[in-house]
Enzyme design. Structure first.
Site, PDB file in Angstrom:
ATOM      1  N   HIS A   1      -2.732   6.853   3.449  1.00 18.22           N
ATOM      2  CA  HIS A   1      -3.248   5.646   2.805  1.00 18.22           C
ATOM      3  C   HIS A   1      -4.604   5.327   3.402  1.00 18.22           C
ATOM      4  CE1 HIS A   1      -3.996   1.571   1.758  1.00 18.22           C
ATOM      5  NE2 HIS A   1      -3.573   1.068   2.896  1.00 18.22           N
TER       6      HIS A   1
ATOM      7  N   ASN B   1     -10.286   0.228   0.527  1.00 12.35           N
ATOM      8  CA  ASN B   1      -8.816   0.246   0.563  1.00 12.35           C
ATOM      9  C   ASN B   1      -8.308  -0.212  -0.797  1.00 12.35           C
ATOM     10  OD1 ASN B   1      -6.095  -0.456   0.838  1.00 12.35           O
ATOM     11  ND2 ASN B   1      -6.327  -1.186   2.939  1.00 12.35           N
TER      12      ASN B   1
ATOM     13  N   CYS C   1       0.821  -1.217   0.000  1.00 11.82           N
ATOM     14  CA  CYS C   1       0.000   0.000   0.000  1.00 11.82           C
ATOM     15  C   CYS C   1       0.855   1.266   0.000  1.00 11.82           C
ATOM     16  CB  CYS C   1      -0.932   0.007   1.206  1.00 11.82           C
ATOM     17  SG  CYS C   1      -2.033  -1.420   1.265  1.00 11.82           S
TER      18      CYS C   1
END
Length: 335
Positions: free
Chosen positions: A257, A288, A120
């Site tokens: 993030h 996500n 990520c």
């Protein structure tokens, strides 16, 4: 003989931003048709209401091209001006060939092109590489893309991941500027926690954790991530601010993030952000999206007038590895 190299540095900035959000919107109720859960449980645990899954005709390379075209248009930069293409992803289905050369060719770019995998945190890693290339005059313009199709690497019955992950792409063009637009990067890794976010099985084979699945799936120890990220990343955030010579009071926006709304909220408190700083919450509607989440969250804030072009923002990303990176940036024009 002395090898020649540029000695005068230039400033680097993001000159344009573009994204691709898949058309298909997936609600918590749809997720719960397979997953043993509920809309209330998912929202309480993660803040997520909806996410987007790519359709059959939306490939990882296709989404990358779409986002990149918008970023190039916003930057006013032609394909012939791009000296490097970096694609940050963990879900390109083939280790070889990489996705970046295919994306570059589709855009009419013949420059160097390669993928990076930092989970990520991939976009913020790639942004640092791009900024370093531009500052050192190694390249004048670098195209950075964060893209994921996590919906194709999930076990839909896994209560730790099925409601969290989603698809999308975001791209920026990094190039020279009159003033610094990308600060020094605070980054690092902690391989002792490599087991926290994994792919099962490995490419060497074995059995998938979910019976009946014939492809690798992402697995995550969510509690371990929650215990680590909001606290360790607060220190990284302050390191990035210090490196850039910026205080929390100077910030207009905080764009972490989009892992989980609870993590974002806890992290913002731990950084001690003033109320004047807008905080990205794209995870609520987009889920996500791993390496795509930071550029997607930037786009959402600009589109919804929660931030403006030219604002000062703190980016922070963290994920599998464990890997992390953050930098202070000036928000770019949106394509």
């Amino acid at each position: 003989m002395t090898i020649q190299q540029p000695t005068d540095l230039v400033h680097a900035a993001m000159l344009g931003l573009g994204v691709h959000r898949p058309e298909r919107v997936v609600t918590n109720d749809e997720i719960c048709e397979v997953l043993d859960s509920s809309d209330e449980w998912i929202q309480t645990r993660s803040g997520i209401r909806t996410r987007r899954f790519a359709g059959e005709d939306e490939t990882l390379i296709g989404m990358s091209i779409s986002a990149a075209e918008r970023a190039l248009a916003a930057a006013g930069v032609g394909a012939e001006q791009v000296g490097c293409v970096i694609v940050a992803t963990s879900t390109h289905p083939e280790h070889t060939p990489a996705s970046a050369p295919q994306v570059a060719t589709a855009l009419g770019i013949t420059a160097a092109a390669f993928d990076i995998s930092a989970g990520c945190a991939g976009f913020c890693h790639a942004l640092n590489l791009a900024a370093s290339m531009v500052r050192s005059r190694a390249e004048e313009h670098v195209l950075v893309i964060g893209v994921e199709q996590l919906s194709r690497f999930m076990d839909p019955t896994d209560r730790g991941t099925a409601f969290i992950f989603a698809d999308g792409a975001g791209a920026v063009v990094v190039g020279p500027s009159d003033a610094p637009g990308i600060g020094p990067t605070a980054w690092g890794s902690d391989g002792s926690q490599a087991h926290v976010i994994t792919q099962t099985p490995s490419c060497l084979g074995g059995h998938s954790a979910a019976e009946g699945l014939d492809h690798p799936v992402v697995q995550m120890e969510g509690t371990a991530v929650f215990r680590w990220a909001p606290f360790a990343m607060a220190k990284v955030a302050h390191e990035a601010l210090d490196l850039a010579g910026v205080s929390v009071d100077d910030l207009d926006a905080f764009i972490p993030h989009q892992a989980n709304l609870r993590i974002t909220q806890t992290l913002a408190r731990n950084i001690q952000l003033p109320d004047s700083v807008a905080v990205a919450t794209d995870v609520v509607d987009a889920g996500n999206t791993s390496a795509a989440s930071v550029p997607l969250a930037m786009e959402a804030m600009l589109r919804q007038d929660e931030a403006s072009v030219g604002d000062t923002a703190l980016l922070i990303a963290f994920g599998a590895g464990l890997s992390y990176a953050g930098q202070v940036v000036t928000l770019p024009p949106l394509g």
